[in-house]
Design an enzyme around this catalytic site. Sequence first.
Site, PDB file in Angstrom:
ATOM      1  N   TYR A 186       0.815  -1.214   0.000  1.00 35.34           N
ATOM      2  CA  TYR A 186       0.000   0.000   0.000  1.00 35.34           C
ATOM      3  C   TYR A 186       0.851   1.267   0.000  1.00 35.34           C
ATOM      4  O   TYR A 186       0.417   2.310  -0.481  1.00 35.34           O
ATOM      5  CB  TYR A 186      -0.917   0.031   1.224  1.00 35.34           C
ATOM      6  CG  TYR A 186      -1.997  -1.023   1.234  1.00 35.34           C
ATOM      7  CD1 TYR A 186      -2.242  -1.831   0.126  1.00 35.34           C
ATOM      8  CD2 TYR A 186      -2.782  -1.225   2.352  1.00 35.34           C
ATOM      9  CE1 TYR A 186      -3.220  -2.794   0.138  1.00 35.34           C
ATOM     10  CE2 TYR A 186      -3.767  -2.192   2.374  1.00 35.34           C
ATOM     11  CZ  TYR A 186      -3.987  -2.971   1.258  1.00 35.34           C
ATOM     12  OH  TYR A 186      -4.964  -3.931   1.277  1.00 35.34           O
ATOM     13  N   LYS A 240       3.638 -15.242   3.051  1.00 31.78           N
ATOM     14  CA  LYS A 240       3.709 -16.034   1.818  1.00 31.78           C
ATOM     15  C   LYS A 240       5.181 -16.254   1.495  1.00 31.78           C
ATOM     16  O   LYS A 240       5.679 -15.963   0.403  1.00 31.78           O
ATOM     17  CB  LYS A 240       2.982 -15.293   0.677  1.00 31.78           C
ATOM     18  CG  LYS A 240       2.711 -16.161  -0.549  1.00 31.78           C
ATOM     19  CD  LYS A 240       1.788 -17.343  -0.287  1.00 31.78           C
ATOM     20  CE  LYS A 240       1.513 -18.096  -1.597  1.00 31.78           C
ATOM     21  NZ  LYS A 240       0.807 -19.379  -1.352  1.00 31.78           N
ATOM     22  N   ASP A 250      -2.882 -18.077   1.990  1.00 32.93           N
ATOM     23  CA  ASP A 250      -3.983 -18.792   1.348  1.00 32.93           C
ATOM     24  C   ASP A 250      -4.544 -19.870   2.274  1.00 32.93           C
ATOM     25  O   ASP A 250      -5.758 -20.046   2.397  1.00 32.93           O
ATOM     26  CB  ASP A 250      -3.549 -19.382  -0.002  1.00 32.93           C
ATOM     27  CG  ASP A 250      -2.188 -20.044   0.048  1.00 32.93           C
ATOM     28  OD1 ASP A 250      -1.493 -19.972   1.079  1.00 32.93           O
ATOM     29  OD2 ASP A 250      -1.793 -20.650  -0.977  1.00 32.93           O
ATOM     30  N   ASP A 273      -5.488  -6.835   5.877  1.00 25.03           N
ATOM     31  CA  ASP A 273      -6.699  -6.202   5.366  1.00 25.03           C
ATOM     32  C   ASP A 273      -7.725  -7.265   5.005  1.00 25.03           C
ATOM     33  O   ASP A 273      -8.914  -7.170   5.333  1.00 25.03           O
ATOM     34  CB  ASP A 273      -6.333  -5.351   4.140  1.00 25.03           C
ATOM     35  CG  ASP A 273      -7.449  -4.397   3.738  1.00 25.03           C
ATOM     36  OD1 ASP A 273      -8.518  -4.419   4.369  1.00 25.03           O
ATOM     37  OD2 ASP A 273      -7.243  -3.629   2.780  1.00 25.03           O
ATOM     38  N   ASP A 314     -11.180  -8.545   7.625  1.00 24.39           N
ATOM     39  CA  ASP A 314     -12.546  -8.438   7.116  1.00 24.39           C
ATOM     40  C   ASP A 314     -13.210  -9.808   7.054  1.00 24.39           C
ATOM     41  O   ASP A 314     -14.412  -9.938   7.328  1.00 24.39           O
ATOM     42  CB  ASP A 314     -12.546  -7.794   5.727  1.00 24.39           C
ATOM     43  CG  ASP A 314     -12.378  -6.276   5.786  1.00 24.39           C
ATOM     44  OD1 ASP A 314     -12.366  -5.735   6.904  1.00 24.39           O
ATOM     45  OD2 ASP A 314     -12.251  -5.657   4.726  1.00 24.39           O
TER      46      ASP A 314
END
Length: 352
Positions: free
Chosen positions: A136, A186, A218, A242, A246
């Site tokens: 970001y 990851k 994942d 993020d 959620d």
Amino acid sequence: MKIALFAGDGIGPEIMDQARRVLDALNLPGLVVWEGDVGGAAYRRHGHPLPEETLEMARAADGVLFGAVGDPECDNLERHLRPEQAILGLRSNLGLFANLRPAKMFAGLENMSALRPEIARQIDVLIVRELNGDVYFGEKAMRTLDDGRRQGYDVMSYAEDEVRRIAHVAFRAAQGRKGMLCSVDKANVLETSQLWRDVVVETASDYPDVELTHMYIDNAAMQMVKDPGQFDVVVTGNLFGDILSDQASMCVGSIGLLASAALGERQTDFGTFGMYEPIHGSAPDIAGQGKANPMAMILSLAMLLRHSLGRENDAVRIERAVAKALEDGVLGGDLGGNAGTVEIGDAVLARM
């Protein structure tokens, strides 16, 4: 003890009123409470969504309780004047880098989750998300390749000190819970994640009482819906956090119950400075109608008391009162009930 309250837009003032009632009921000795303008309300009064006096108030406080920002009437303003810039500006100016998002299934609400009730009732996880780095905030641009094709790129990166400071926050959080920390990355394909994992492992030596595990993002997303009870505290970067936070929120069944904290490095006389807010938005469609569920706002106050003022007993008292109100069937419209904002506030106060 100094607290700054920034109600903001939409339902922000309504739910903040109920949190203030709860705060007043605690009758904390030596407490000073300030109120400031943010968002669209601040733009109308001061010409900017984050006035300098509001920012100075936040800097002088031990903790900030934040309502919500967002006003459709401000959508056509220049980007730097839109209400949402208030929260981004506060995070940046106050050095808030650690986002704490607890997600816990309250007894009696299992059927509100998208998961099967027997799975949903296991959910009690704290996701610790790094806020200031990752893809970001890395270099980004659009460019045209030599053959004429357009290409967009965003650089994902973390420096080891950025990873280490969020790791410390997560390990300390795990010490106060069940003593289990899962670091999500990851590392099998990303060098950024390999550094993340290396630094988290190095930091673990300072916390021998915490059990550290690792999981690829994942698999973590899959496990969050398959077996959420295996997670206690999860720490991860900005992008993965993020997504996971959620996802965990929807597993609980309603964003109207979920609080959050954004912590920095500054220590106060009582704890760690932070800003606390419900994860839902300003909900302008129901603003002023007395329908908004203030429980996430009240639970955000509990987080402020715990982390920034060092008042664990008061935080637990509030959380138990909210849980008892829900168990007794005091449900807002977001949970299929018809209890209004003030009625829910009354119910929490009665159970305190």
